[in-house]
Design a protein around this motif. Structure first.
Motif, PDB file in Angstrom:
ATOM      1  N   SER A  61     -30.951  14.646  20.490  1.00 12.93           N
ATOM      2  CA  SER A  61     -30.283  15.313  19.369  1.00 12.93           C
ATOM      3  C   SER A  61     -29.928  14.285  18.302  1.00 12.93           C
ATOM      4  O   SER A  61     -29.652  13.126  18.618  1.00 12.93           O
ATOM      5  N   SER A  62     -29.904  14.731  17.065  1.00 11.47           N
ATOM      6  CA  SER A  62     -29.451  13.807  16.027  1.00 11.47           C
ATOM      7  C   SER A  62     -27.963  13.557  16.256  1.00 11.47           C
ATOM      8  O   SER A  62     -27.229  14.443  16.715  1.00 11.47           O
ATOM      9  N   GLU A  63     -27.544  12.354  15.933  1.00 11.07           N
ATOM     10  CA  GLU A  63     -26.140  11.998  16.126  1.00 11.07           C
ATOM     11  C   GLU A  63     -25.233  12.959  15.362  1.00 11.07           C
ATOM     12  O   GLU A  63     -24.222  13.416  15.889  1.00 11.07           O
ATOM     13  N   GLU A  65     -25.738  16.093  14.426  1.00  8.48           N
ATOM     14  CA  GLU A  65     -25.690  17.423  15.051  1.00  8.48           C
ATOM     15  C   GLU A  65     -24.842  17.416  16.322  1.00  8.48           C
ATOM     16  O   GLU A  65     -24.063  18.337  16.560  1.00  8.48           O
TER      17      GLU A  65
END
Length: 191
Positions: A61-63, A65
């Motif tokens: 996951s993107s940091e 998000e």
């Protein structure tokens, strides 16, 4: 792990902790500067928001998000942003070192208690005390008992103790652990 746990003091959250080693490890990481029950409810909150608890999805996951997911009320922690980053770091480490299978930390190569403690201490966010408590939790409540685990866990591994999350099996024992910690804190202030 199919035992019954009572760490979050909420049946669905505790069921997830008992069924999923990643949830249990995440709960232990979150268990600082907030009440134990809130820390161990955190993995269930994440699982509900992500449609399950998956080490790969969390790591990838993107940091931004993941921080937002962790920060949305009710937040998973008093410091949701920094804890979300720590959880992602731990997830990435588990993938790199243990193929994403948390139980490999205590099963790969049939390690003894000292080796499991060493592996736990190597986890991002786990110092000596947190590693010893988690080892005691594995032994006391989940039947993970590598040779010498009690000695490796130190005082946390003592039978009948009420020192930590490893000893919480119901609301009564939670109160006893809180009393022990309160007394220890008072003694430290006087000493």
């Amino acid at each position: 792990m199919t035992r019954t746990l009572c760490l979050a003091q909420e049946p669905q959250a505790d069921a997830l902790l008992a069924a999923d080693p990643l949830a249990l490890l995440f709960g232990m990481l979150l268990d600082q500067q907030i009440p134990m029950e809130k820390a161990f409810k955190g993995p269930k909150v994440i699982a509900d928001r992500m449609g399950g608890l998956d080490v790969h999805r969390i790591a990838e996951s993107s940091e931004e998000e993941f921080v937002e997911l962790a920060s949305t009320p009710p937040a998973i922690h008093r410091f949701p942003g920094s804890m979300a980053k720590r959880l992602q770091t731990l997830a990435r480490f588990l993938i790199e070192e243990y193929d994403g299978a948390v139980e490999n930390v205590w099963t790969r190569g049939e390690p003894d208690g000292k080796e499991v403690l060493k592996r736990l201490k190597a986890l991002p966010g786990f110092g000596d005390q947190k590693a010893r408590i988690f080892l005691a939790l594995l032994g006391k409540q989940l039947g993970v008992e590598p040779k010498g685990w009690r000695a490796a866990a130190g005082a946390y591994g003592e039978k009948g103790s009420r020192r930590s999350v490893a000893d919480v099996v119901d609301a009564k024992s939670l109160g006893e652990v809180r009393e022990f910690k309160k007394a220890a804190k008072a003694a430290a202030k006087q000493g």
